[in-house]
Design an enzyme around this catalytic site. Sequence first.
Site, PDB file in Angstrom:
ATOM      1  N   ARG A  17     -20.040 -23.642 -28.401  1.00 40.51           N
ATOM      2  CA  ARG A  17     -19.955 -23.960 -29.834  1.00 40.51           C
ATOM      3  C   ARG A  17     -18.577 -23.686 -30.434  1.00 40.51           C
ATOM      4  NH1 ARG A  17     -25.065 -20.865 -31.999  1.00 40.51           N
ATOM      5  NH2 ARG A  17     -24.924 -19.890 -29.934  1.00 40.51           N
ATOM      6  N   THR A  81     -28.483 -12.171 -19.132  1.00 32.28           N
ATOM      7  CA  THR A  81     -27.727 -10.930 -19.352  1.00 32.28           C
ATOM      8  C   THR A  81     -28.057  -9.859 -18.300  1.00 32.28           C
ATOM      9  OG1 THR A  81     -29.424 -10.352 -20.993  1.00 32.28           O
ATOM     10  CG2 THR A  81     -27.362 -11.233 -21.834  1.00 32.28           C
ATOM     11  N   ASN A 227     -20.161 -16.868 -32.192  1.00 29.13           N
ATOM     12  CA  ASN A 227     -20.600 -18.052 -31.443  1.00 29.13           C
ATOM     13  C   ASN A 227     -19.826 -19.298 -31.820  1.00 29.13           C
ATOM     14  OD1 ASN A 227     -22.740 -16.849 -29.888  1.00 29.13           O
ATOM     15  ND2 ASN A 227     -23.829 -16.626 -31.822  1.00 29.13           N
ATOM     16  N   SER A 405      34.876 -15.221 -47.467  1.00 30.74           N
ATOM     17  CA  SER A 405      33.817 -16.200 -47.265  1.00 30.74           C
ATOM     18  C   SER A 405      34.194 -17.237 -46.224  1.00 30.74           C
ATOM     19  CB  SER A 405      33.513 -16.906 -48.583  1.00 30.74           C
ATOM     20  OG  SER A 405      33.011 -15.962 -49.501  1.00 30.74           O
TER      21      SER A 405
HETATM   22  C1  UD1 Z   1     -28.933 -11.444 -26.453  1.00 30.72           C
HETATM   23  C2  UD1 Z   1     -30.147 -10.561 -26.302  1.00 30.72           C
HETATM   24  C3  UD1 Z   1     -30.879 -10.487 -27.644  1.00 30.72           C
HETATM   25  C4  UD1 Z   1     -29.928  -9.976 -28.717  1.00 30.72           C
HETATM   26  C5  UD1 Z   1     -28.672 -10.838 -28.763  1.00 30.72           C
HETATM   27  C6  UD1 Z   1     -27.661 -10.240 -29.682  1.00 30.72           C
HETATM   28  C7  UD1 Z   1     -30.888 -10.852 -24.011  1.00 30.72           C
HETATM   29  C8  UD1 Z   1     -31.868 -11.501 -23.106  1.00 30.72           C
HETATM   30  N1  UD1 Z   1     -31.015 -11.105 -25.285  1.00 30.72           N
HETATM   31  O1  UD1 Z   1     -29.421 -12.723 -26.768  1.00 30.72           O
HETATM   32  O2  UD1 Z   1     -32.000  -9.627 -27.547  1.00 30.72           O
HETATM   33  O3  UD1 Z   1     -30.584  -9.999 -29.972  1.00 30.72           O
HETATM   34  O4  UD1 Z   1     -28.074 -10.918 -27.466  1.00 30.72           O
HETATM   35  O5  UD1 Z   1     -26.598 -11.130 -29.832  1.00 30.72           O
HETATM   36  O6  UD1 Z   1     -30.074 -10.092 -23.552  1.00 30.72           O
HETATM   37  N2  UD1 Z   1     -23.762 -13.510 -20.839  1.00 30.72           N
HETATM   38  C9  UD1 Z   1     -23.166 -13.488 -19.609  1.00 30.72           C
HETATM   39  N3  UD1 Z   1     -23.845 -13.976 -18.529  1.00 30.72           N
HETATM   40  C10 UD1 Z   1     -25.089 -14.493 -18.643  1.00 30.72           C
HETATM   41  C11 UD1 Z   1     -25.697 -14.516 -19.918  1.00 30.72           C
HETATM   42  C12 UD1 Z   1     -25.002 -14.014 -20.996  1.00 30.72           C
HETATM   43  O7  UD1 Z   1     -22.033 -13.031 -19.436  1.00 30.72           O
HETATM   44  O8  UD1 Z   1     -25.642 -14.915 -17.614  1.00 30.72           O
HETATM   45  C13 UD1 Z   1     -23.028 -13.016 -21.994  1.00 30.72           C
HETATM   46  C14 UD1 Z   1     -22.697 -14.155 -22.937  1.00 30.72           C
HETATM   47  O9  UD1 Z   1     -21.411 -14.642 -22.696  1.00 30.72           O
HETATM   48  C15 UD1 Z   1     -22.802 -13.522 -24.295  1.00 30.72           C
HETATM   49  C16 UD1 Z   1     -23.774 -12.358 -24.118  1.00 30.72           C
HETATM   50  O10 UD1 Z   1     -23.852 -12.133 -22.723  1.00 30.72           O
HETATM   51  O11 UD1 Z   1     -21.570 -12.981 -24.691  1.00 30.72           O
HETATM   52  C17 UD1 Z   1     -25.120 -12.631 -24.726  1.00 30.72           C
HETATM   53  O12 UD1 Z   1     -25.728 -13.687 -24.047  1.00 30.72           O
HETATM   54  P1  UD1 Z   1     -26.652 -14.755 -24.739  1.00 30.72           P
HETATM   55  O13 UD1 Z   1     -27.234 -15.604 -23.714  1.00 30.72           O
HETATM   56  O14 UD1 Z   1     -25.903 -15.397 -25.841  1.00 30.72           O
HETATM   57  O15 UD1 Z   1     -27.787 -13.827 -25.333  1.00 30.72           O
HETATM   58  P2  UD1 Z   1     -28.522 -14.050 -26.681  1.00 30.72           P
HETATM   59  O16 UD1 Z   1     -29.441 -15.202 -26.527  1.00 30.72           O
HETATM   60  O17 UD1 Z   1     -27.589 -14.076 -27.795  1.00 30.72           O
HETATM   61 CA    CA Z   2     -25.643 -14.940 -28.270  1.00 37.26          CA
END
Ligand code: UD1
Ligand code: CA
Length: 456
Positions: A17, A81, A227, A405
Site C-alpha cells: 500500500r 508473524t 501501512n 569589491s
Molecule cells: C498483526 C497481529 C495483530 C495486531 C497487528 C498490529 C498477528 C497474526 N497479528 O496483524 O494481532 O493487532 O499486527 O499491527 O501477528 N511480517 C513479516 N513476515 C510475515 C508476516 C508479517 O515480516 O510473514 C511483518 C510485516 O512486515 C508487518 C508485521 O510483521 O510489519 C505485521 O504483519 P501483518 O501481516 O501486517 O500483521 P497484521 O495483520 O497487521
Molecule cells: Ca499490519
Amino acid sequence: MSAPLHVIILAAGQGSRMKSSLPKVLHRVAGKPMLHHVMDTSRALGAAGLHCVIGHGADQVRAITPAEDVHWALQEQQLGTGHAVAQALPGVPDNATVLVLYGDVPLTNAETLVALVSRVHDTSLGLLTVDLANPDGYGRIVRDHHGKVTAIVEQKDASDDQKTIGEVNTGILAVSASHLKRWLPQLSNSNAQGEYYLTDIIAMAAGEGITIEVAQPATEQEVQGVNNRIQLAELERWFQRSEAQRLMTEGASLADPARIDVRGSLSIGQDVLIDVNVVFEGRVTLGNNVSIGPNCVLRDADLADGVVVHANSIIEGAQIHQSAQVGPFARLRPGTVLEAGAKVGNFVETKKAHVGAGSKINHLSYVGDATLGEDVNVGAGTITCNYDGVNKFQTVLGDRVFVGSNTALVAPVTVAADAVIGAGSTITRDIEANDLAVARGKQRNIKGWQRPQKNS
Ligand code: UD1
Ligand code: CA
C-alpha cells in the site's frame, strides 16, 4: 543473573500500500528509515542481540543499514508473524528474553519497552496492548471473567462479540526464548488467513498456566504502524509536534510549532527564537539567545550563544561562535568556522573557511579554502579562486586586511596583515603587510568621444 535481551524485528512484509519501489521499512520518519528508528531503540535498551527478519527488498534493506551488530534472517515467503519470528530464533540463545518489534512501527519509546520486558519471568510473558476507539483490523485481546488474558483473536477470525472488544494487540511482546522455541513449532495455519500467527502463542501460554502480563504505551502513536503514506505523514506530524513541545519546554520560542522540522538531534539553550519553516538535520546545537529567521536549513552545526541567523540561510557542517551573524540568504558549507562576532551576509557562500573574530563578508562572495584573521573586511563580489580544475589551494588574509569589491583572489595567495586591495583587482601574488595592491586595467578617459550614430 538476568536473562540477556534479544530483539527480533519483523521487516519482511511487502508494504504494497506504500506504492513504492522502496521497501516499506526504509521509508523515513524524521529523516531516518523507520527500521533504523527501531534498531536505535533496541540498542538503547542494551539488547545483547539484534535480529532482523527480512524478505521483500532484503538486499535494499541490508544495503542502507549500517549494522555490524545485526543478525539478518531471511524469510523467503511471508507465511505469517509466527513463521517470521521462527526464522530468527535459531540465532537466539535459550536463556534469552525475546522482544518482538516491527520495522514499520518506528516510534515506540524505550521506557514503554523496558516496562514490558520487566514483566517477563519463567511463568509470565509481557504483551503490549492498547485501547482504541476504532479497533478495526487489529487482533483483539480476549480476557476471561477474572480479567486474565487468555487469547488474541485476529479480526478476520473474530466473532461479532469479539469484534466489539476495544483492547487490541500492538504485536509487540516479550517472552523467554525457551518458551518461544517450544511454542512456535506447534503453530498451525488453519485460520482465516492461512498464516502462522505469532498471536496464537498467547492461548498456548494461558493453557500452560503462564500469566500474560499486559503493559500499555503512554500514547497510541507509540505503537502506530505504517501501512500507507497517509499514516506515514500522520506519524511524522505527531513526531514533529512532540519535538516542538520538547523544544518549547526547554526554552525555545517557536513562531509556529507546526512549522518546524527536526530530522536528527537538536539540543538547545534558553531563550532561543525559531521562526517559521526551519529544518534541522543531523546533529545541531544552539546556545542561549540564538535566533533563527524563517526558511533556514541547519545541518550538523553548532551555534554558540547569541548567534543570529537571518532568513533563508543554509548552514551545514559549520561552527559558529558567539554573537556571529549569518544571512539573509547565506550558504555556509562544511568546514566553515565563524569566530565571535563575525558576519557573513547575503548571497555569500563559504566552504572550509575560517573567519576570524569580527571579520565581515557582507555581500555576494565566495570564500572557500580560506583563513581570515580578525577584523578583515571582504568587499562585495570577492571570489577566492581556489580551484584550478584539478587541485584546491588556500587563501590567507591577515588581520585587518581590506579587500576591495569585486576582487578575485587567485589561490594559493597570502595577504599579510593590514594590507589593502583595490576594488576590481585580480590578485595572483602575495601582498606584504600594510601594502596597497591594485591589479586591474588602468582607466583611460578619452576626450571628445563621438558616440556611434544610427545607420539610416
Ligand atoms: C498483526 C497481529 C495483530 C495486531 C497487528 C498490529 C498477528 C497474526 N497479528 O496483524 O494481532 O493487532 O499486527 O499491527 O501477528 N511480517 C513479516 N513476515 C510475515 C508476516 C508479517 O515480516 O510473514 C511483518 C510485516 O512486515 C508487518 C508485521 O510483521 O510489519 C505485521 O504483519 P501483518 O501481516 O501486517 O500483521 P497484521 O495483520 O497487521
Ligand atoms: Ca499490519
